[in-house]
Enzyme design. Structure first.
Site, PDB file in Angstrom:
ATOM      1  CB  THR A 113      -0.910  -0.004   1.239  1.00  0.00           C
ATOM      2  OG1 THR A 113      -1.753  -1.156   1.178  1.00  0.00           O
ATOM      3  CG2 THR A 113      -1.766   1.254   1.311  1.00  0.00           C
ATOM      4  CG  ASP A 163       5.253 -11.343   4.090  1.00  0.00           C
ATOM      5  OD1 ASP A 163       5.524 -11.928   5.148  1.00  0.00           O
ATOM      6  OD2 ASP A 163       5.523 -11.803   2.968  1.00  0.00           O
ATOM      7  CG  ASP A 184       7.075 -14.921   7.962  1.00  0.00           C
ATOM      8  OD1 ASP A 184       7.219 -15.464   9.067  1.00  0.00           O
ATOM      9  OD2 ASP A 184       7.197 -15.535   6.880  1.00  0.00           O
ATOM     10  CD1 TRP A 244      13.565 -15.858   4.313  1.00  0.00           C
ATOM     11  CD2 TRP A 244      13.362 -13.658   4.604  1.00  0.00           C
ATOM     12  NE1 TRP A 244      13.323 -15.309   3.071  1.00  0.00           N
ATOM     13  CE2 TRP A 244      13.193 -13.947   3.233  1.00  0.00           C
ATOM     14  CE3 TRP A 244      13.274 -12.346   5.029  1.00  0.00           C
ATOM     15  CZ2 TRP A 244      12.943 -12.955   2.289  1.00  0.00           C
ATOM     16  CZ3 TRP A 244      13.022 -11.353   4.097  1.00  0.00           C
ATOM     17  CH2 TRP A 244      12.852 -11.675   2.732  1.00  0.00           C
TER      18      TRP A 244
END
Length: 328
Positions: A113, A163, A184, A244
């Protein structure tokens, strides 16, 4: 899992080598008002950002009137020294619904966004929300992606499921923010301090969740996420993070943890064999979720000197750039 387009890192680093130095640091050279009603200088946030000269070297305040702005917003790498200011996270929000669709040419960056690639950016008093239906379709749907160096964020909210906040590259400071998600929902390669922030899980069909996915990939990489005087809460059970990167680094310091924390605390994910290289640490945390008796055996115990290295503001700001920005 995450198609992050690593050439963005090269672009950001290249731009930072030529970034201008602000004249009259922390003073506002110009104010631009955005108001959808038409009473400001622009109706659209993106139009206001585009009006700032490339490689600007004077602080420009873009003030957003209260309301919901339904648009994707991008601060390009050349739009430096911008202060993006709302009228409070409860009053000013930027909302869009998109998700990463790799087969259609979409990726993590393009679904956000709000995206900021520029260095020397201040953001305050705004909610960033990805309205994609993450509850029923758990996939990447980024609310905000921050990839510019020397970026500070104050009293903002980030709302999503998977995310939510891409703390992608650069040195960042988040203060008094609210970050919500499930999987995450704070991820990336950033070198960042989160101070006095509320980290909240959201209801989801997927259990358990993961607060962080930090991607540090080498022993000489300075990146890492530090949570200082924060609050971890919400309705969804969660791990504090999963690795990660094979040198992933996340530290929780003097943080309250509710009873939603999975006893193991941390997940090795795809980094088996690198347990000794990963830095996951908790120090002086409180609350029922801070009980470390069930934590993974490879969690780190940092010395006081090591803790000071990461929890002191010099971890992200050894040259005083924060004090030269507009203050909140």
């Amino acid at each position: 899992m995450k198609c992050l387009l690593f050439f963005f890192l090269i672009t950001v680093l290249s731009t930072s080598l030529h970034a201008p130095v602000a004249t009259g640091a922390a003073s506002i050279g110009k104010t631009i008002v955005v108001n959808p009603s038409g009473t400001g200088d622009f109706r659209s946030i993106q139009e206001a950002i585009d009006s700032v000269p490339d490689f600007n070297n004077q602080w420009v305040k873009i003030h957003l009137a209260s309301g919901v702005y339904r648009e994707k917003v991008v601060i390009g790498a050349s739009k430096t020294y911008i202060l993006l200011e709302g009228e409070g996270a409860q009053k000013t929000s930027i909302e869009w619904g998109d998700y990463a669709k790799d087969s259609a040419g979409h990726d993590t960056a393009s679904c956000a966004t709000f995206t900021s690639y520029a260095s020397n950016i201040v953001v305050a008093g705004i909610t960033f929300k990805n309205t994609y239906d993450g509850y029923n379709h758990m996939t990447q749907a980024v609310a905000a992606l921050i990839s510019g160096d020397k970026s500070s964020v104050y009293s903002c909210s980030f709302i999503g499921y998977q995310d939510t906040l891409a703390d992608l590259f650069g040195r960042h400071y988040f203060k008094g923010c609210y970050i919500q998600g499930v999987t995450d929902f704070i991820f990336g390669f950033g070198q960042s301090i989160y101070e006095g922030c509320t980290i909240s899980t959201a209801n989801s069909v997927e259990r358990p969740g993961f607060v962080t996915a930090q991607g540090r990939g080498a022993a000489n990489d300075t990146s890492g996420f530090v949570f200082k005087w924060c609050n971890v809460t919400g309705p969804q059970s969660t791990y504090l993070g999963r690795a990660w990167g094979r040198f992933s680094r996340v530290i929780f310091y003097k943080t309250f943890m509710s009873d939603i924390i999975i006893p193991e605390g941390w997940s090795i994910w795809n980094s088996h064999g690198y347990e000794n290289e990963i830095t996951y640490a908790e120090s002086e945390c409180t609350g029922p979720g801070s009980n470390q008796s069930g934590r993974v055996k490879w969690k780190k115990a940092l010395t006081n000197d090591e803790l000071r290295t990461f929890t002191d503001i010099s971890y992200i700001d050894n040259e005083g750039w924060l004090s030269k920005q507009p203050q909140y």
